[in-house]
Design an enzyme around this catalytic site. Sequence first.
Site, PDB file in Angstrom:
ATOM      1  N   HIS A  72       0.848  -1.202  -0.121  1.00  0.00           N
ATOM      2  CA  HIS A  72       0.088   0.058   0.181  1.00  0.00           C
ATOM      3  C   HIS A  72       0.932   1.095   0.031  1.00  0.00           C
ATOM      4  O   HIS A  72       1.888   1.464   0.838  1.00  0.00           O
ATOM      5  CB  HIS A  72      -0.839  -0.092   1.425  1.00  0.00           C
ATOM      6  N   TYR A 200      -8.954   5.279   7.826  1.00  0.00           N
ATOM      7  CA  TYR A 200      -9.073   5.659   9.302  1.00  0.00           C
ATOM      8  C   TYR A 200     -10.272   6.790   9.227  1.00  0.00           C
ATOM      9  O   TYR A 200      -9.967   7.831   8.832  1.00  0.00           O
ATOM     10  CB  TYR A 200      -8.024   6.071   9.671  1.00  0.00           C
ATOM     11  N   PRO A 292      -3.612  -0.257  18.758  1.00  0.00           N
ATOM     12  CA  PRO A 292      -3.289  -0.274  17.376  1.00  0.00           C
ATOM     13  C   PRO A 292      -3.680   0.615  16.474  1.00  0.00           C
ATOM     14  O   PRO A 292      -3.440   0.352  15.110  1.00  0.00           O
ATOM     15  CB  PRO A 292      -4.409  -1.628  17.328  1.00  0.00           C
ATOM     16  N   LYS A 296       1.527  -0.321  15.045  1.00  0.00           N
ATOM     17  CA  LYS A 296       2.817  -0.377  15.728  1.00  0.00           C
ATOM     18  C   LYS A 296       3.335  -1.520  16.288  1.00  0.00           C
ATOM     19  O   LYS A 296       4.553  -1.899  16.498  1.00  0.00           O
ATOM     20  CB  LYS A 296       3.219   0.971  16.374  1.00  0.00           C
ATOM     21  N   TYR A 383       4.216   6.360  10.223  1.00  0.00           N
ATOM     22  CA  TYR A 383       3.173   5.244   9.801  1.00  0.00           C
ATOM     23  C   TYR A 383       4.022   4.114   9.023  1.00  0.00           C
ATOM     24  O   TYR A 383       3.891   3.128   9.421  1.00  0.00           O
ATOM     25  CB  TYR A 383       2.199   5.597   8.983  1.00  0.00           C
TER      26      TYR A 383
HETATM   27  P1  FAS Z   1       2.525 -11.933  21.783  1.00  0.00           P
HETATM   28  O1  FAS Z   1       1.468 -11.653  22.969  1.00  0.00           O
HETATM   29  O2  FAS Z   1       2.267 -12.025  20.593  1.00  0.00           O
HETATM   30  O3  FAS Z   1       3.001 -13.455  22.258  1.00  0.00           O
HETATM   31  C1  FAS Z   1       3.462 -13.847  23.552  1.00  0.00           C
HETATM   32  C2  FAS Z   1       3.323 -15.427  23.573  1.00  0.00           C
HETATM   33  O4  FAS Z   1       3.976 -15.516  24.686  1.00  0.00           O
HETATM   34  C3  FAS Z   1       1.933 -15.868  23.564  1.00  0.00           C
HETATM   35  O5  FAS Z   1       1.886 -16.693  22.479  1.00  0.00           O
HETATM   36  C4  FAS Z   1       1.592 -16.420  24.731  1.00  0.00           C
HETATM   37  O6  FAS Z   1       0.868 -17.583  24.785  1.00  0.00           O
HETATM   38  C5  FAS Z   1       3.005 -16.692  25.466  1.00  0.00           C
HETATM   39  N1  FAS Z   1       2.952 -16.671  26.811  1.00  0.00           N
HETATM   40  C6  FAS Z   1       2.671 -15.840  27.808  1.00  0.00           C
HETATM   41  N2  FAS Z   1       2.985 -15.963  28.846  1.00  0.00           N
HETATM   42  C7  FAS Z   1       3.650 -17.180  29.073  1.00  0.00           C
HETATM   43  C8  FAS Z   1       4.504 -18.031  29.659  1.00  0.00           C
HETATM   44  N3  FAS Z   1       4.255 -17.597  31.345  1.00  0.00           N
HETATM   45  N4  FAS Z   1       5.095 -19.038  29.426  1.00  0.00           N
HETATM   46  C9  FAS Z   1       5.218 -19.200  28.230  1.00  0.00           C
HETATM   47  N5  FAS Z   1       4.640 -18.637  27.146  1.00  0.00           N
HETATM   48  C10 FAS Z   1       3.967 -17.387  27.523  1.00  0.00           C
HETATM   49  N6  FAS Z   1      -0.324  -4.919  16.725  1.00  0.00           N
HETATM   50  C11 FAS Z   1      -0.471  -3.963  15.390  1.00  0.00           C
HETATM   51  O7  FAS Z   1       0.422  -3.680  14.993  1.00  0.00           O
HETATM   52  N7  FAS Z   1      -1.855  -4.000  14.852  1.00  0.00           N
HETATM   53  C12 FAS Z   1      -2.926  -4.588  15.237  1.00  0.00           C
HETATM   54  O8  FAS Z   1      -3.825  -4.392  14.812  1.00  0.00           O
HETATM   55  C13 FAS Z   1      -2.834  -5.195  16.557  1.00  0.00           C
HETATM   56  N8  FAS Z   1      -4.105  -5.744  17.028  1.00  0.00           N
HETATM   57  C14 FAS Z   1      -4.192  -6.518  18.350  1.00  0.00           C
HETATM   58  C15 FAS Z   1      -5.207  -7.167  18.839  1.00  0.00           C
HETATM   59  C16 FAS Z   1      -5.293  -7.689  20.259  1.00  0.00           C
HETATM   60  C17 FAS Z   1      -6.478  -8.245  20.839  1.00  0.00           C
HETATM   61  C18 FAS Z   1      -4.127  -7.871  20.763  1.00  0.00           C
HETATM   62  C19 FAS Z   1      -4.170  -8.471  22.060  1.00  0.00           C
HETATM   63  C20 FAS Z   1      -2.631  -7.161  20.258  1.00  0.00           C
HETATM   64  C21 FAS Z   1      -2.772  -6.617  18.987  1.00  0.00           C
HETATM   65  N9  FAS Z   1      -1.776  -6.248  18.277  1.00  0.00           N
HETATM   66  C22 FAS Z   1      -1.743  -5.347  17.176  1.00  0.00           C
HETATM   67  C23 FAS Z   1      -0.342  -5.950  18.960  1.00  0.00           C
HETATM   68  C24 FAS Z   1       0.071  -7.641  18.834  1.00  0.00           C
HETATM   69  O9  FAS Z   1       0.063  -7.544  17.514  1.00  0.00           O
HETATM   70  C25 FAS Z   1       1.413  -7.481  19.406  1.00  0.00           C
HETATM   71  O10 FAS Z   1       2.262  -6.350  19.361  1.00  0.00           O
HETATM   72  C26 FAS Z   1       2.187  -8.767  18.828  1.00  0.00           C
HETATM   73  O11 FAS Z   1       1.504  -9.936  19.148  1.00  0.00           O
HETATM   74  C27 FAS Z   1       3.431  -8.836  19.821  1.00  0.00           C
HETATM   75  O12 FAS Z   1       4.225  -9.941  19.625  1.00  0.00           O
HETATM   76  P2  FAS Z   1       4.834 -10.572  20.630  1.00  0.00           P
HETATM   77  O13 FAS Z   1       5.877  -9.726  21.505  1.00  0.00           O
HETATM   78  O14 FAS Z   1       5.569 -11.880  20.318  1.00  0.00           O
HETATM   79  O15 FAS Z   1       3.811 -10.885  21.854  1.00  0.00           O
HETATM   80  C1  PHB Z   2      -5.711  -4.907  10.780  1.00  0.00           C
HETATM   81  O1  PHB Z   2      -5.607  -4.855   9.509  1.00  0.00           O
HETATM   82  O2  PHB Z   2      -5.890  -5.276  11.742  1.00  0.00           O
HETATM   83  C2  PHB Z   2      -4.991  -3.263  11.534  1.00  0.00           C
HETATM   84  C3  PHB Z   2      -4.567  -2.276  10.427  1.00  0.00           C
HETATM   85  C4  PHB Z   2      -4.072  -1.223  10.803  1.00  0.00           C
HETATM   86  C5  PHB Z   2      -4.151  -0.904  12.272  1.00  0.00           C
HETATM   87  C6  PHB Z   2      -4.782  -1.415  13.230  1.00  0.00           C
HETATM   88  C7  PHB Z   2      -5.091  -2.812  12.770  1.00  0.00           C
HETATM   89  O3  PHB Z   2      -3.844   0.412  12.515  1.00  0.00           O
END
Ligand code: FAS
Ligand code: PHB
Length: 388
Positions: A72, A200, A292, A296, A383
């Site tokens: 994009h 957005y 989100p 980032k 961004y």
């Molecule tokens: P993660 O949380 O992905 O992974 C951590 C891992 O550690 C998990 O698999 C968990 O099961 C494991 N774990 C936890 N405790 C443990 C323990 N005690 N022992 C062993 N394992 C354990 N980011 C964006 O950029 N755009 C988005 O749209 C976006 N939407 C999101 C929506 C939601 C609902 C959430 C919660 C996050 C969102 N994020 C988004 C942020 C997300 O993408 C995170 O930044 C990303 O998953 C970060 O990756 P990790 O640091 O690997 O953490």
């Molecule tokens: C998504 O596609 O899930 C998404 C994209 C951009 C954002 C947040 C979520 O800023």
Amino acid sequence: MRTQVVIIGGGPSGLLLSQLLHRDGIDTVMLERQSREYVLSRIRAGVLENGTVEMLRQAGVADRLDAESFVHSGTYLSARNQGFRIDFDALIGRSVTVYGQTEVTRDLYAARDAMDGKIIHGVEAVTLHDLKTEAPFVTYTKDGTEHRIDCDYVAGCDGFHGVSRKAIPASILKEVERVYPFGWLGVLSETKPVSEELIYAHHERGFALCSMRNDSLSRYYIQAPVDDPIEKWSDDAFWDELKRRIPEDAADRLETGPSIEKSIAPLRSFVAEPMRWGRLFLVGDAAHIVPPTGAKGLNLAVSDVYYLWSGLREAYQGDAATLDQYSDRALARVWKAIRFSWWFTTLMHRFPEQSEFDRRIQEAELDVLETSKAAQTVLAENYVGLPY
Ligand code: FAS
Ligand code: PHB
């Protein structure tokens, strides 16, 4: 058991770090609390910065991304149901890549399997020991049996609810947080995306976002009360509210359909400092959370991985200087992303207590964004991704 680096958490941070270290001949063991199926069932990020794509290429896991992702060169913003475009490519000569975090995680697991990476799922009671010595170790239980892994370093990639951050003494750890008074209600639907790029939308009823995963899989969000029971939001109620908030032309052509995933996520800005304590290094959501809005979260996790991977590989070659700079280097970039995500969230959302003055300031800032190349350039640089 003994290894060089124990990685706690099998999300994108842990998987990418283990893949990069393994390719450099550095041995790791990854401990993941959930099953692989559960990890891969999560629907999260969708937008990848340039740096993230380059790191995935560096790790040898970008083949499917290169074949299936979308590039994009801009995004749309809207106010009062009228949209305008921010042209990243024209402004700064760079673009973003749309490819779901679920697919990134799937590709990373496949790569780990291909290299016979050591990943232990279903672990419990993970505990970190002797982190301030040169001989740290990690204990955990699996199927009722306790295990111990001796190592050189521990990477805490276990997300916001993990155990790693809590292993740093409260007298050392500083946490700062801002919790936003709303959440994002997200829907995944097997429908044609309403726009070829993201939208957005700022609206007096609340924020909305139109995104996608591919030509027939759309991802939509609307700002909603974070304590709303998900049952309150039928698919029809979601689609009707989304149409009220997005640009009129998009609402007219919106293809609706049954949700295949629907959930409400809370929004917060959070940073824990330092990101290192002795032989423990915090990575990704274990150390920081962003709303989100700025896309980032995943991308910050990847830049943390870059800084830690660089430090560990040099430490194993005898020079620990880069590793000693890990926390400061990572936090410098984290705080710039925290700022951008807070700014964009504050600009685009309807705050429950906001005054008429606050709302008019939001509209004026959107008017400036629509007409000022300088303002658009600052948004584009943040961004698309600031340099590592
Ligand atoms: P993660 O949380 O992905 O992974 C951590 C891992 O550690 C998990 O698999 C968990 O099961 C494991 N774990 C936890 N405790 C443990 C323990 N005690 N022992 C062993 N394992 C354990 N980011 C964006 O950029 N755009 C988005 O749209 C976006 N939407 C999101 C929506 C939601 C609902 C959430 C919660 C996050 C969102 N994020 C988004 C942020 C997300 O993408 C995170 O930044 C990303 O998953 C970060 O990756 P990790 O640091 O690997 O953490
Ligand atoms: C998504 O596609 O899930 C998404 C994209 C951009 C954002 C947040 C979520 O800023």
